[in-house]
Write a protein that holds these residues in place. Structure first.
Motif, PDB file in Angstrom:
ATOM      1  N   UNK A  56       0.850  -1.190   0.000  1.00  0.00           N
ATOM      2  CA  UNK A  56       0.000   0.000   0.000  1.00  0.00           C
ATOM      3  C   UNK A  56       0.889   1.244   0.000  1.00  0.00           C
ATOM      4  N   UNK A  57       0.833   2.055  -1.053  1.00  0.00           N
ATOM      5  CA  UNK A  57       1.802   3.152  -1.186  1.00  0.00           C
ATOM      6  C   UNK A  57       1.575   4.302  -0.213  1.00  0.00           C
ATOM      7  N   UNK A  58       0.379   4.398   0.390  1.00  0.00           N
ATOM      8  CA  UNK A  58       0.077   5.538   1.258  1.00  0.00           C
ATOM      9  C   UNK A  58      -0.214   5.121   2.692  1.00  0.00           C
ATOM     10  N   UNK A  59       0.059   3.879   3.065  1.00  0.00           N
ATOM     11  CA  UNK A  59      -0.278   3.389   4.391  1.00  0.00           C
ATOM     12  C   UNK A  59       0.546   4.116   5.458  1.00  0.00           C
ATOM     13  N   UNK A  60      -0.150   4.825   6.352  1.00  0.00           N
ATOM     14  CA  UNK A  60       0.549   5.507   7.435  1.00  0.00           C
ATOM     15  C   UNK A  60       0.150   4.978   8.814  1.00  0.00           C
TER      16      UNK A  60
END
Length: 1007
Positions: A341-345
């Protein structure tokens, strides 16, 4: 902050303006436009303490330059009025509806009161935007608002509207935003709202609706983008019809009682940005199909449910930003796709039953900030690339089966704030860089197999406040650099293999509250300068090889209440200064101490504190045996005389004994039956053991109802015994309001209440003992006494904000149990800081139920009392003049306790003048600001959290009972405040602005 205005001031200002208009010259009146005249009339109806309307000058020919006024550039007509956050009070000025072209009105965050004039509002035909959020409006919602043909935006958030949502609200023609958050609406959420086809935002959150389902008709709102139904008493399943809301971007169903699985139809919400379903009672499994259709799903929160089964693979293949599935019953492995997931924070999965390893690439492809996988069954190593992007702030992995070493790459993760790796199977040495991370405040490695020493790089950990290394295999000496940690409050390094002397620099740790190094191999003397540990509460150096004399500086540690130096090689005398301390635990056993025991401790109750020191002398049986041997002949002679005298005495009375033997047997029978014991738990002691310990040396307190004794039992346990005053004593003191005008000693109420309830935050009543003339109550012993005694004494510095917040949370949960979980509910009636007791870990227990009452079973929730019960400064205003008691009375008192915790001040004190604490806080906030309210002993870094808690206290102490939140709601608000993961608050526009949860798994630690 809200303030109440004196009515006479309002009348005086209004008279002034009337006289002004009367005596103005005709030329001045004529120069003002008709719209300006209407606005002047509106001005007369307001109390304006901040003079925000001071430039509304009747001598102007146009109002277009007045504060809050916007005019049309072409026609000069007034089209907008915005007086948000102006501190205005008074009724809604319906004369504004005479402004023919007025399209927008905003009185957000003021003190607009009374009811809305329904008929007058219908004259606002041009109105498109009406914002009356965060005011004091009451009554029912005006049904005729739906008659406004152009209304697009209606926000009535944060008022006191009650009753049902009017049927007419289903007939709005152009309404796009409807926000009714935080009112007192009842009934159920109506189906007819599904007819308002233009709606884009519907927010009904935080209303006490009756239990009901989500109306399937809401699926007809095909233009809907935001649907917020948080804490609206929803039950049943989520309807499939919501899947028709193709434009929905934000769905919030939190804090309800929804059941069933997340319906597969929701996978049609391809634009959903946020799906929050936490803290419900959802059951079943997360659907494993259809997630791939939700290509725009970014944030999913289904935490605090009863979800089972694995985490769906399809879900983890979405480009998620936040995944919250904590506190469920999820099984299986975490799909590796989550690492892509490129935006998983944010990833929070704690308190499940997940197994397997964490994906090796987790963190490499995403800006991961918060990861909490605590209390699962994960194994394997920490992913090496977890901090690849350098933004990880929280890494919480306690209570799993992780193994291996800490990756060296984490030693370069300078963004880390909190690290908890306790209770796993980690091993090897900790990377040198990891010790010195500059922003870490909590480093917990307890219960692993780490080895090696603490690196000198720890000097760089300038923000470290908790260093917990217990139960590992750490070795070597403590580096001198550990004394550079100015913020360190706790250092727990017990049960390791540390050796050598303590570094001299350790006395520089001025913020230190706890130092626990027991069960190591430290040696040498204690460094000079220990007296600088002014905040030290616990010092445990037991079972090491320390030597030399015990420093007298320990006696200068005013807040120290736990001292254990046992199992060492200390010699010399016990410092007399130790008598200055108020210790809950003292253990100097098994050293080489000699001389006299200080008089304060030369008592039998401290016998176990001095065992194994042959040279110590004191009035304690078993000590000074060597001294007795030196004068053995003389002692033997005295003993012989006493033995002979005893034999003569026995011979003289034997005939008397035989003569009255029968009488004696009868008397003994009566004595044995004198006391009646009623137990509420399994006991390991008898009433005889309690009675033998009731002497003045064991008295630890005396209050309105009796004396309290500390009793150390033969099995080592400690209990507190309250011996109630006799009736005459109570009668003599019945005039004191704080003693509640007792008509009895409260014994029946105490036994009747505590004997049948069980809760971790309610003090435990072990048993009671009674005779005709005496009554004893035996409780669990609370080592730290009452909150009131501790908070308002010289030891108040010991209560940092983290401890105070924990106390507030514990007490709130105890009261919530009484109000919501007991059947029927129980009202305490005397909630105050002196009735909140603290255990050794500062866990709070609600105590003293001598005036508690059960709420009427008729469901009305109120009960009339013949006398006032409670304590000055804590009594709710309506209770004092109506004698009607319900849960709201307790809530007010608890609010005062919160204000005590925030301010550090007594509820009634000469320092406050004629005001009580509630009035003082409100007045000081208005006149001087928040900095003059907060206890100066509290660290300013917690200011934001303290302000939020203060707001809760002010809500609880609202003059109107209906405005006070329930204790269950108070608990929720406190939980939200302590949190650091993104959740929501109500903002000006009715939207929920994010803040962050503290990890829920971090119980009892400093936040």
């Amino acid at each position: 902050m809200p303030r109440r205005r004196e009515f006479c001031n309002f009348r005086r200002r209004r008279l002034y303006f009337l006289m002004l208009l009367v005596f103005l010259s005709p030329s001045l009146v004529l120069c003002l436009s008709k719209e300006g005249f209407y606005l002047q009339r509106a001005k007369l109806g307001f109390d304006d303490p901040n003079a925000v309307l001071s430039d509304w000058d009747p001598r102007d020919d146009t109002p277009c330059k007045w504060n809050g006024i916007v005019c049309d550039s072409a026609t000069g007509s007034v089209i907008s009025l915005d007086l948000s956050s102006s501190n205005l009070s008074g009724p809604f000025p319906s004369i504004l509806c005479r402004l023919k072209y007025l399209s927008s009105i905003s009185f957000y965050d003021n003190f607009i009161n009374s009811t809305l004039p329904e008929d007058d509002l219908t004259m606002c035909q041009a109105l498109e935007h009406l914002d009356l959020a965060q005011n004091y409006l009451t009554g029912v919602l005006p049904g005729r608002l739906a008659d406004l043909p152009n209304l697009k935006y209606l926000d009535l958030t944060g008022n006191n509207f009650s009753g049902d949502i009017p049927t007419s609200f289903g007939t709005f023609q152009k309404l796009e935003v409807l926000s009714l958050v935080e009112n007192l609406l009842d009934g159920t959420i109506p189906a007819f709202l599904g007819n308002v086809s233009a709606l884009k935002q519907l927010n009904l959150s935080y209303n006490p609706f009756s239990p009901g389902r989500i109306p399937p008709e809401l699926g007809n709102l095909t233009n809907l983008e935001v649907l917020w139904l948080t804490e609206t008493n929803l039950v049943g399943e989520i309807p499939d019809s919501l899947g028709r809301l193709r434009r929905l971007t934000d769905l919030d169903l939190a804090y309800n009682s929804l059941t069933g699985p997340i319906p597969g139809s929701l996978t049609g919400l391809t634009a959903a940005v946020q799906l929050e379903l936490y803290n419900n009672s959802l059951t079943g499994e997360l659907p494993s199909n259809g997630w791939s259709n939700m290509t725009s799903l970014r944030r999913l929160d289904a935490s605090m449910n009863e979800l089972t089964g694995p985490v769906p693979v399809e879900l983890c293949e979405l480009p998620l930003e936040s995944l919250n599935l904590y506190e469920n019953n999820l099984l299986g492995e975490l799909p590796s796709g989550i690492a892509n997931s490129p935006n998983l924070y944010e990833l929070r999965l704690f308190r499940n039953q997940l197994t397997g390893i964490l994906p090796p690439n987790l963190g490499r492809n995403s800006p991961l900030q918060w990861i909490d996988v605590s209390t699962n069954n994960f194994s394997g190593q920490i992913p090496e690339n977890l901090c690849f992007n350098g933004v990880v702030e929280e890494m919480l992995m306690i209570e799993n089966s992780f193994s291996g070493e800490i990756p060296a790459t984490l030693g370069e993760c300078r963004s880390l704030l909190r690290v908890r790796l306790g209770h796993n199977s980690f091993s090897g040495e900790v990377p040198a860089g990891f010790w010195g991370l500059p922003h870490v405040s909590l480093l917990e490695l307890v219960g692993n197999s780490f080895s090696g020493g603490i690196a000198k790089t720890i000097a760089g950990a300038s923000n470290l406040s908790q260093l917990i290394l217990s139960e590992n295999n750490f070795s070597g000496v403590l580096p001198e650099e550990i004394g550079f940690l100015d913020s360190l409050m706790e250092f727990s390094g017990n049960d390791n293999k540390f050796s050598g002397s303590l570094p001299g620099s350790i006395v520089n740790l001025g913020q230190l509250v706890k130092l626990d190094l027991h069960n190591n191999a430290f040696s040498g003397g204690l460094p000079p300068g220990i007296h600088s540990w002014k905040k030290l509460n616990e010092l445990n150096l037991a079972n090491n090889e320390f030597s030399g004399e015990i420093p007298g500086g320990i006696g200068e540690l005013a807040v120290l209440n736990y001292l254990d130096l046992s199992g060492n090689r200390f010699s010399g005398k016990i410092p007399a200064g130790l008598q200055n301390l108020k210790l809950n635990r003292l253990n100097l056993s098994y050293n080489h101490l000699a001389g006299d025991i200080p008089p304060l401790y030369a008592k039998g109750m401290y016998k176990d504190s001095f065992l194994g020191n042959p040279g110590l002398c004191g009035d304690i049986e078993g000590l000074c045996d060597a001294k007795e041997g030196k004068n053995g002949g003389y002692v033997w002679f005295l003993k012989s005389i006493f033995v002979l005298a005893g034999l003569v005495l026995i011979a003289g009375v034997v005939w008397f004994y035989m003569k009255y033997r029968k009488f004696r047997e009868v008397k003994q029978t009566l004595d044995r039956s004198k006391w009646t014991l009623m137990s509420f738990h399994k006991l390991g002691f008898s009433e005889a053991e309690i009675l033998d310990a009731l002497d003045e040396d064991n008295v630890i307190g005396s209050g309105a109802s009796g004396k309290v004794y500390k009793v150390v039992l033969s099995n080592g346990e400690v209990v507190a015994v309250k011996k109630l005053w006799g009736k005459s004593k109570l009668a003599d003191e019945s005039s004191d309001l704080e003693k509640c005008n007792h008509q009895d000693d409260g014994f029946d109420a105490e036994v009747g209440t505590l004997g049948k309830i069980r809760h971790k935050n309610i003090v435990k009543l072990w048993c009671c003992c009674t005779t005709r003339d005496s009554k004893l109550l035996v409780y669990e012993y609370m080592p730290n006494g009452s909150l009131g005694d501790l908070l308002h004494s010289t030891k108040s510095g010991l209560l940092d904000w983290s401890i105070r917040f924990k106390i507030a949370m514990d007490a709130a949960e105890g009261l919530s149990y009484l109000h919501h979980d007991c059947v029927p509910p129980i009202v305490h009636r005397d909630v105050k800081s002196n009735n909140i007791l603290l255990d050794a870990d500062y866990g709070a227990r609600v105590a003293d139920f001598g005036v508690a009452k059960v709420v009427d079973a008729d469901g009305k929730g109120t009960k009339s009392m013949s006398v006032i019960a409670g304590s000055c400064g804590y009594i709710a205003p309506e209770y004092a003049y109506t004698l009607r008691v319900n849960e709201k009375s307790d809530i007010y008192s608890f609010g005062v306790v919160i204000l005590e915790l925030v301010t550090g001040k007594l509820p009634v004190d000469p320092e406050l003048g004629e005001k009580d604490l509630v009035k003082w806080v409100c007045g000081t906030l208005d006149q001087k600001g928040i900095d003059h309210v907060i206890d100066p002993k509290l660290d300013s870094c917690f200011k934001d959290e303290i302000c939020r808690v203060l707001n809760v206290g002010l809500l609880c102490t609202s003059p109107l009972p209906i405005n006070r939140p329930s204790m269950r709601r108070v608990v929720k608000m406190l939980q939200e405040i302590s949190a650091r993961n993104q959740t929501k608050n109500v903002g000006k526009d009715g939207k929920m602005t994010p803040y962050y949860y503290e990890d829920v798994s971090d119980q009892g630690s400093v936040a």
